[in-house]
Design a protein around this motif. Structure first.
Motif, PDB file in Angstrom:
ATOM      1  N   HIS A 165      -4.541  -0.373  -4.020  1.00  0.00           N
ATOM      2  CA  HIS A 165      -3.213  -0.503  -4.365  1.00  0.00           C
ATOM      3  C   HIS A 165      -2.709  -1.933  -3.830  1.00  0.00           C
ATOM      4  N   HIS A 220       2.153   2.822  -2.246  1.00  0.00           N
ATOM      5  CA  HIS A 220       2.146   3.640  -3.447  1.00  0.00           C
ATOM      6  C   HIS A 220       0.698   4.305  -3.470  1.00  0.00           C
ATOM      7  N   ALA A 221      -0.018   4.180  -2.393  1.00  0.00           N
ATOM      8  CA  ALA A 221      -1.396   4.709  -2.603  1.00  0.00           C
ATOM      9  C   ALA A 221      -1.726   6.046  -2.260  1.00  0.00           C
ATOM     10  N   SER A 238       0.851  -1.229   0.004  1.00  0.00           N
ATOM     11  CA  SER A 238      -0.032  -0.006   0.020  1.00  0.00           C
ATOM     12  C   SER A 238       0.762   1.153  -0.194  1.00  0.00           C
TER      13      SER A 238
END
Length: 476
Positions: A353, A138-139, A136
């Protein structure tokens, strides 16, 4: 032996968790019934069970039920008259009517923790938690709405369906908050009050609840040793003209059956010919215990048929992620995509993500899940064979449940005995669209394996108590 309680599964669902309230038993029962009236689950003038059958169902003395009824009557919640029984008072506080949900819920706040066989969710390990944190990370790069789901996730899901023989474009994928939202949106969009919905029986209780909430009349297709019979499905569909069907062809919930390829092909042709909107629940498809793949999805045999495929990560990885999806056929794409937009403007980007990263290694997820579940399945099956040899079941090829047949016609009554032993059970009859024999339990093998021996010990103690109490619950 006291007479059996009519519609025992319904009263089991309505009174589930009644022991969680504080105080003496009659006070706990009184509180549960009062709450059901306040919520609108018991309507004014509705008749309550007679004292003896209700006491037998709950595993308490008749005096406990009589005292609870008397106190509710004194407070104006009930009316008791000789000849007409006990009914909810017309003057009791009214609320908008609510369904008696079959879907199990957790313990009441402050209640002692029980061993829970009602909900089947995978355990999350420390390495899996760490993987979620990494997945997560890159969320946080955007703050926009994606009503139909993260574009990259939709593209990946479309690719996975295509690889499985079902050509799919990203535009046909709608990401939902778990499979339950997908089922609920489909029912709310496609059903109107009075329409007929055709479901397997027994089947997933969440589907039963949402279709009842939509006001549909439910018609059940019996599930047999290899799943439902296509001839029976077609006959009932022809007779009742349903507006929606719900099927779980692979590792069916709760029986674990797998529908043969030829049966799937015949159902696909019928659904396409009749233009019958059909939900194909794939949420357990990835939970096989062998290297032999199940037959192709029903929709593979008729890619343009109005079949909505529903999937989820809740059973494969973690229920707390709340990521599910629909693969929409062209004929139903517009109304269902709009329904999702109106429902929430889009789900959690962090969860999506994470799902994107996890699904990039779907074969690895399957192997990991199999390695965790297979030993638990075998342990539970072995313990039941050793401790309760008179109980019968088939070890399934996949899924997460044992569908256990008991030598008694009162399995709902047993669930209340088990509650007194700190064990939550779900009667199989509550998963029936039409009345089922009250002889089954659905036992998931997702409980922590370290706790399974204690769970079966409690289960055996409850069974012994159930058989011996006033001569009730003996062999049928």
């Amino acid at each position: 032996m006291s007479p059996a309680l009519p519609d025992a599964p319904r009263w089991t669902a309505l009174l589930r968790g009644w022991r969680d309230h504080p105080g003496p038993l009659h006070g706990r029962l009184q509180a549960q019934l009062r709450a059901a009236i306040e919520r609108g689950e018991l309507a004014p003038a509705e008749r309550l069970p007679a004292e003896r059958p209700l006491a037998a169902l709950l595993g308490v003395s008749r005096a406990t039920v009589v005292t609870a009824y008397d106190e509710l009557t004194a407070d104006g919640w009930l009316i008791r008259r000789v000849g007409s029984g006990t009914r909810v008072s017309a003057g009791a506080p009214r609320a908008a009517p609510l369904l008696t949900l079959r879907t199990p819920v957790g313990s009441a706040a402050g209640a002692a923790p029980d061993l829970d066989f009602t909900i089947a969710v995978p355990l999350l390990t420390d390495p899996q938690r760490e993987r979620l944190r990494r997945a997560s990370q890159h969320a946080f790069g955007e703050s926009v709405y994606h009503p139909h789901g993260l574009p990259e996730l939709r593209a990946l899901l479309a690719e996975l369906y295509t690889k499985d023989g079902l050509p799919t474009r990203a535009e046909q994928i709608v990401v939902t908050s778990g499979a339950q939202q997908a089922i609920a949106l489909s029912a709310a969009t496609l059903l109107r009050r009075g329409d007929v919905a055709l479901l397997e029986t027994p089947t997933y209780f969440g589907a039963i609840d949402v279709m009842r909430a939509a006001g549909a009349q439910l018609v059940g297709v019996p599930v047999e040793g290899s799943g439902l019979q296509p001839d029976t499905f077609m006959r009932l569909a022809t007779a009742h003209a349903p507006r929606l069907a719900f099927l779980t062809p692979t590792f069916q919930n709760p029986t674990g059956t797998v529908l043969p390829a030829r049966a799937r092909e015949r159902l696909a042709a019928f659904v396409q010919d009749r233009a019958l909107p059909t939900l194909e629940d794939d949420t357990l498809l990835d939970l096989g215990f062998t290297d032999e793949p199940p037959p192709p999805r029903i929709s593979v045999y008729a890619p343009q048929a109005p079949i909505i495929n529903v999937g989820s990560l809740s059973k494969l990885y973690w229920a707390g992620l709340r990521v599910g999806w629909m693969r929409l056929p062209p004929a139903l794409a517009a109304p269902l995509a709009q329904a999702k937009t109106l429902a929430d403007f889009g789900g959690s980007l962090m969860a999506q993500h994470a799902a994107l990263q996890l699904l990039a290694d779907l074969p690895g997820l399957r192997r990991e899940r199999r390695a965790a579940v297979t030993p638990a399945r075998d342990l539970l099956a072995g313990l039941l064979h050793a401790e309760l040899p008179e109980w019968h079941f088939e070890v399934p090829r996949g899924g997460q449940f044992l569908w256990v047949q008991l030598p008694t016609p009162d399995a709902s009554r047993l669930t209340h005995h088990a509650a007194a032993h700190g064990l939550r059970l779900f009667p199989g009859a509550s998963m029936g669209v039409s009345p089922l024999p009250d002889r089954y339990l659905r036992l998931p093998f997702t409980l922590d394996p370290a706790r399974l021996p204690e769970a079966v010990t409690r289960l055996k103690a409850a069974w012994v108590s159930f058989q011996s109490r006033d001569g009730q619950g003996g062999l049928a």
